[in-house]
Design an enzyme around this catalytic site. Structure first.
Site, short mmCIF file in Angstrom:
data_model
loop_
_atom_site.label_atom_id
_atom_site.label_comp_id
_atom_site.label_asym_id
_atom_site.label_seq_id
_atom_site.Cartn_x
_atom_site.Cartn_y
_atom_site.Cartn_z
N ARG A 157 41.07 48.83 29.98
CA ARG A 157 41.58 48.37 28.69
C ARG A 157 43.11 48.35 28.68
O ARG A 157 43.72 47.46 28.10
CB ARG A 157 41.04 49.25 27.55
CG ARG A 157 41.38 48.72 26.17
CD ARG A 157 40.62 49.45 25.09
NE ARG A 157 40.99 50.86 24.99
CZ ARG A 157 40.47 51.71 24.12
NH1 ARG A 157 39.54 51.30 23.28
NH2 ARG A 157 40.85 52.97 24.09
N LYS A 259 45.49 47.81 22.53
CA LYS A 259 45.91 49.09 21.96
C LYS A 259 47.44 49.24 22.04
O LYS A 259 47.98 50.16 22.67
CB LYS A 259 45.20 50.23 22.70
CG LYS A 259 45.03 51.48 21.83
CD LYS A 259 44.05 52.44 22.49
CE LYS A 259 43.93 53.76 21.73
NZ LYS A 259 43.34 53.58 20.38
N GLU A 295 37.97 46.86 11.01
CA GLU A 295 37.82 48.24 11.45
C GLU A 295 38.60 49.17 10.54
O GLU A 295 39.36 48.72 9.67
CB GLU A 295 38.27 48.43 12.90
CG GLU A 295 39.71 48.10 13.20
CD GLU A 295 40.04 48.30 14.67
OE1 GLU A 295 40.67 49.31 14.99
OE2 GLU A 295 39.68 47.43 15.49
#
Length: 413
Positions: A157, A259, A295
């Protein structure tokens, strides 16, 4: 004798094993500030962790002197109240640092005593937000062994995010090896079984000086750790969310799906206002239709209706959570039908159960949702059967209490 010099004579065979369930400990409590590693780290299997005999036999007398008493020191738990461990930062012993230039490859990492870092005021991360972070945990089993949960997923990721942010990234192997080294160097901070976990925070930052808007000329990969308890003070008790209809976390084509550090600064205002009103956190909607779930500030969200579990699909504005991915697989293995698709507010308010997932929270049941001033509470005070079942299944696997049929955990000791 300088301990760094002693360590450099050990060569790569003293480092961690790549296979699951096999590793050896580098001595983390040297007196100097830095311990360097060749790159890529050449990982070799070692014999039983419980004894240094084989390593000592292959090393010089200088090494024998250097490690005298180290093992007993590192094995002793840090002196703290493990029964009242919250989710907050706590300084530990060591951090891991690795650097590279733009267009280059990460090639050498080192352990340093944990502390402040120096950075040019014109660093890319400070001026233009060129930075990423990851989060994962280490757990201690009853037999003293330490488990990591899917670190390769975090590495992959980060590499995906680095490509989006025009940054070089450590390879998956370098990332995982660095995590192992850092955890074992801070072993005494891994909470006892059932008392919490060691939170691991890898950072990737543009630390080179840049004035005009451009990628940084230098990058730093850094890992630090901190022992933690529950993220929400409620623990497994239900949390109460408020839906934010006007402030949005991400937009199509943006960076909501990676992220990057900027994603989290953007939610602070809405989150702070929600907490001031007594809510646990904020649930965000899509910025186009303003009716589909995205989210929570730092968690993915799921709804349960009968045997069907639904969660918003990954479409560039939602972070592909590793706990999210794991819960989907666990739920399907238990016979649930899991759907990844757009989920509307109306479906959310009509659900049997709602829960959030994330590295920090694992699984957190939702007790109520407030939307446009109307509060909807969920059955069984929010702690539904499905939420409890999935939480138990995943946490028991992470802590080594059940057989890892998924092959997700990595044993360090």
């Amino acid at each position: 004798m300088e301990s760094a010099a002693v360590f450099s004579g050990l060569g790569s065979n003293y480092l961690l094993g790549t296979s699951r369930g096999v590793s050896s400990l580098l001595p983390p409590f040297f007196n100097d500030k830095r311990i360097s590693f060749p790159a890529p780290l050449q990982l070799q299997k070692q014999s039983s962790f419980s004894s240094f005999n084989n390593v000592q036999a292959a090393s010089s007398a200088r090494f024998d002197a250097a490690v005298s008493g180290v093992y007993s020191e590192v094995s002793e738990l840090a002196d703290m109240d493990w029964d009242n461990l919250g989710f907050g930062f706590m300084p530990t012993d060591y951090m891991y640092v690795m650097k590279c230039s733009r267009g280059g490859n990460f090639s050498k990492g080192e352990l340093q005593r944990f502390g402040n870092i120096e950075m040019n005021p014109s660093a890319g991360v400070l001026n233009y937000g060129q930075g990423l972070f990851e989060g994962l945990k280490a757990y201690k089993k009853e037999d003293g062994k330490i488990l990591l949960f899917r670190p390769e997923e975090n590495a992959q990721r980060m590499r995906m995010g680095a490509e989006r942010m025009c940054m070089p990234s450590p390879t998956v192997e370098q990332f995982v090896e660095a995590v192992k080294v850092t955890v074992l160097a801070n072993e005494r901070w891994v909470p006892p079984p059932g008392k919490g976990s060691l939170y691991i925070r890898p950072l990737l930052m543009g630390t080179g000086a840049v004035l005009g808007l451009a990628p940084s000329p230098e990058y730093t990969f850094l890992i630090y750790v901190s022992p933690v308890g529950n993220y929400f003070k409620e623990g497994l008790a239900p949390i109460n969310l408020v839906i934010e209809a006007e402030v949005h976390r991400a937009a199509p084509g943006g960076t909501g799906g990676v992220k990057t550090i900027g994603n989290y600064a953007a939610v602070l205002k809405a989150q702070s206002a929600a907490k001031a009103k007594g809510y646990s956190d904020v649930l965000y909607l899509d910025c186009v239709h303003k009716k589909y779930l995205e989210e929570v500030s730092s968690c993915n969200v799921f709804t349960v209706k009968g045997n069907v579990i639904s969660t918003p699909s990954i479409k560039g504005t939602i972070l592909p959570g590793i706990t999210r991915k794991s819960i989907i697989d666990v739920a399907r293995s238990q016979g649930f039908q899991v759907e990844e698709r757009p989920v509307s507010v109306d479906e959310l308010l009509d659900a049997d159960e709602v829960f959030c997932t994330g590295t920090a929270v694992v699984v957190s049941p939702v007790g109520s949702i407030t939307y446009l001033g109307k509060r909807v509470s969920y059955q069984n005070n929010g702690i539904g059967v499905v939420s409890q079942q999935l939480y138990s299944a995943l946490t028991r696997l992470q802590m080594g209490l059940t057989e890892d049929v998924m092959n997700w955990t990595m044993e360090l000791k």
